[in-house]
Design a protein around this motif. Structure first.
Motif, PDB file in Angstrom:
ATOM      1  N   UNK A 103       0.860  -1.172   0.000  1.00 43.15           N
ATOM      2  CA  UNK A 103       0.000   0.000   0.000  1.00 43.15           C
ATOM      3  C   UNK A 103       0.903   1.231   0.000  1.00 43.15           C
ATOM      4  N   UNK A 104       0.673   2.144  -0.943  1.00 46.61           N
ATOM      5  CA  UNK A 104       1.498   3.341  -0.968  1.00 46.61           C
ATOM      6  C   UNK A 104       1.066   4.324   0.124  1.00 46.61           C
ATOM      7  N   UNK A 105       1.845   5.377   0.304  1.00 47.66           N
ATOM      8  CA  UNK A 105       1.593   6.314   1.398  1.00 47.66           C
ATOM      9  C   UNK A 105       0.221   6.968   1.319  1.00 47.66           C
ATOM     10  N   UNK A 106      -0.190   7.367   0.136  1.00 48.55           N
ATOM     11  CA  UNK A 106      -1.497   8.042   0.001  1.00 48.55           C
ATOM     12  C   UNK A 106      -2.638   7.086   0.334  1.00 48.55           C
ATOM     13  N   UNK A 107      -2.546   5.836  -0.133  1.00 48.36           N
ATOM     14  CA  UNK A 107      -3.583   4.852   0.188  1.00 48.36           C
ATOM     15  C   UNK A 107      -3.603   4.555   1.679  1.00 48.36           C
ATOM     16  N   UNK A 108      -2.424   4.464   2.295  1.00 51.20           N
ATOM     17  CA  UNK A 108      -2.346   4.227   3.739  1.00 51.20           C
ATOM     18  C   UNK A 108      -2.983   5.377   4.501  1.00 51.20           C
ATOM     19  N   UNK A 109      -2.688   6.584   4.071  1.00 49.52           N
ATOM     20  CA  UNK A 109      -3.255   7.770   4.721  1.00 49.52           C
ATOM     21  C   UNK A 109      -4.772   7.766   4.612  1.00 49.52           C
ATOM     22  N   UNK A 110      -5.298   7.508   3.422  1.00 52.98           N
ATOM     23  CA  UNK A 110      -6.750   7.476   3.211  1.00 52.98           C
ATOM     24  C   UNK A 110      -7.398   6.351   4.019  1.00 52.98           C
ATOM     25  N   UNK A 111      -6.726   5.212   4.112  1.00 47.97           N
ATOM     26  CA  UNK A 111      -7.249   4.089   4.889  1.00 47.97           C
ATOM     27  C   UNK A 111      -7.360   4.475   6.367  1.00 47.97           C
ATOM     28  N   UNK A 112      -6.325   5.124   6.898  1.00 50.21           N
ATOM     29  CA  UNK A 112      -6.352   5.519   8.310  1.00 50.21           C
ATOM     30  C   UNK A 112      -7.411   6.586   8.572  1.00 50.21           C
ATOM     31  N   UNK A 113      -7.615   7.486   7.619  1.00 58.30           N
ATOM     32  CA  UNK A 113      -8.673   8.495   7.768  1.00 58.30           C
ATOM     33  C   UNK A 113     -10.032   7.809   7.792  1.00 58.30           C
ATOM     34  N   UNK A 114     -10.235   6.860   6.888  1.00 58.62           N
ATOM     35  CA  UNK A 114     -11.499   6.128   6.861  1.00 58.62           C
ATOM     36  C   UNK A 114     -11.685   5.334   8.155  1.00 58.62           C
ATOM     37  N   UNK A 115     -10.614   4.706   8.637  1.00 56.90           N
ATOM     38  CA  UNK A 115     -10.662   3.964   9.895  1.00 56.90           C
ATOM     39  C   UNK A 115     -11.054   4.881  11.046  1.00 56.90           C
ATOM     40  N   UNK A 116     -10.515   6.081  11.064  1.00 53.56           N
ATOM     41  CA  UNK A 116     -10.809   7.034  12.140  1.00 53.56           C
ATOM     42  C   UNK A 116     -12.280   7.445  12.150  1.00 53.56           C
ATOM     43  N   UNK A 117     -12.929   7.390  10.997  1.00 54.64           N
ATOM     44  CA  UNK A 117     -14.332   7.805  10.874  1.00 54.64           C
ATOM     45  C   UNK A 117     -15.323   6.656  11.033  1.00 54.64           C
ATOM     46  N   UNK A 118     -14.843   5.416  10.954  1.00 54.87           N
ATOM     47  CA  UNK A 118     -15.736   4.265  10.882  1.00 54.87           C
ATOM     48  C   UNK A 118     -16.184   3.796  12.262  1.00 54.87           C
ATOM     49  N   UNK A 119     -17.481   3.526  12.356  1.00 53.18           N
ATOM     50  CA  UNK A 119     -18.067   2.982  13.577  1.00 53.18           C
ATOM     51  C   UNK A 119     -18.470   1.534  13.331  1.00 53.18           C
ATOM     52  N   UNK A 120     -18.524   0.786  14.396  1.00 49.20           N
ATOM     53  CA  UNK A 120     -18.929  -0.623  14.314  1.00 49.20           C
ATOM     54  C   UNK A 120     -20.365  -0.679  13.799  1.00 49.20           C
ATOM     55  N   UNK A 121     -20.621  -1.415  12.720  1.00 46.72           N
ATOM     56  CA  UNK A 121     -21.955  -1.406  12.111  1.00 46.72           C
ATOM     57  C   UNK A 121     -22.966  -2.357  12.762  1.00 46.72           C
ATOM     58  N   UNK A 122     -22.527  -3.220  13.667  1.00 46.63           N
ATOM     59  CA  UNK A 122     -23.442  -4.223  14.237  1.00 46.63           C
ATOM     60  C   UNK A 122     -22.917  -4.709  15.581  1.00 46.63           C
ATOM     61  N   UNK A 123     -23.747  -5.469  16.263  1.00 43.45           N
ATOM     62  CA  UNK A 123     -23.335  -6.144  17.487  1.00 43.45           C
ATOM     63  C   UNK A 123     -23.408  -5.298  18.738  1.00 43.45           C
ATOM     64  N   UNK A 124     -22.833  -5.829  19.785  1.00 43.35           N
ATOM     65  CA  UNK A 124     -22.868  -5.221  21.107  1.00 43.35           C
ATOM     66  C   UNK A 124     -22.294  -3.807  21.108  1.00 43.35           C
ATOM     67  N   UNK A 125     -21.300  -3.560  20.276  1.00 39.46           N
ATOM     68  CA  UNK A 125     -20.634  -2.261  20.250  1.00 39.46           C
ATOM     69  C   UNK A 125     -21.008  -1.429  19.026  1.00 39.46           C
ATOM     70  N   UNK A 126     -22.202  -1.673  18.500  1.00 36.69           N
ATOM     71  CA  UNK A 126     -22.682  -0.923  17.337  1.00 36.69           C
ATOM     72  C   UNK A 126     -22.600   0.577  17.624  1.00 36.69           C
ATOM     73  N   UNK A 127     -22.171   1.324  16.615  1.00 38.50           N
ATOM     74  CA  UNK A 127     -22.051   2.790  16.643  1.00 38.50           C
ATOM     75  C   UNK A 127     -20.872   3.294  17.483  1.00 38.50           C
ATOM     76  N   UNK A 128     -19.996   2.420  17.921  1.00 42.77           N
ATOM     77  CA  UNK A 128     -18.776   2.856  18.615  1.00 42.77           C
ATOM     78  C   UNK A 128     -17.658   2.904  17.571  1.00 42.77           C
ATOM     79  N   UNK A 129     -16.828   3.951  17.621  1.00 44.80           N
ATOM     80  CA  UNK A 129     -15.699   4.007  16.694  1.00 44.80           C
ATOM     81  C   UNK A 129     -14.857   2.745  16.840  1.00 44.80           C
ATOM     82  N   UNK A 130     -14.373   2.225  15.719  1.00 44.27           N
ATOM     83  CA  UNK A 130     -13.604   0.985  15.753  1.00 44.27           C
ATOM     84  C   UNK A 130     -12.402   1.094  16.688  1.00 44.27           C
ATOM     85  N   UNK A 131     -11.739   2.233  16.688  1.00 42.48           N
ATOM     86  CA  UNK A 131     -10.558   2.397  17.539  1.00 42.48           C
ATOM     87  C   UNK A 131     -10.936   2.383  19.015  1.00 42.48           C
TER      88      UNK A 131
END
Length: 75
Positions: free
Chosen positions: A1-29
């Motif tokens: 993964x190049x630097x730009x893709x890594x950066x975009x992946x981490x930004x998306x990770x920072x914004x993503x919440x758990x979509x289901x289960x006991x911890x639904x709507x909690x940020x993945x981190x």
């Protein structure tokens, strides 16, 4: 993964919440470490959520959650 893709992946990770289960709507981190470890032993789901959960696992194991938290502060 190049630097730009890594950066975009981490930004998306920072914004993503758990979509289901006991911890639904909690940020993945913000998922409890024991839960992420459980997924590691059970097997991460297929697709983008699984990739992000696997990354969260690596970040937590290596004490690097602050990287994503810093991104969240900038958003």
């Amino acid at each position: 993964m190049d630097n730009e893709k890594s950066k975009q992946f981490l930004i998306k990770l920072a914004k993503t919440k758990m979509p289901y289960g006991k911890y639904k709507d909690r940020f993945l981190i913000d998922l409890p470490e024991h839960y992420v470890v459980w997924y590691k032993t059970k097997g991460f789901p297929k697709g983008p959520i699984g990739e992000m959960l696997a990354t969260v696992y690596e970040l937590k194991v290596n004490g690097l959650e602050y990287l994503v938290r810093n991104i969240q502060k900038q958003l």
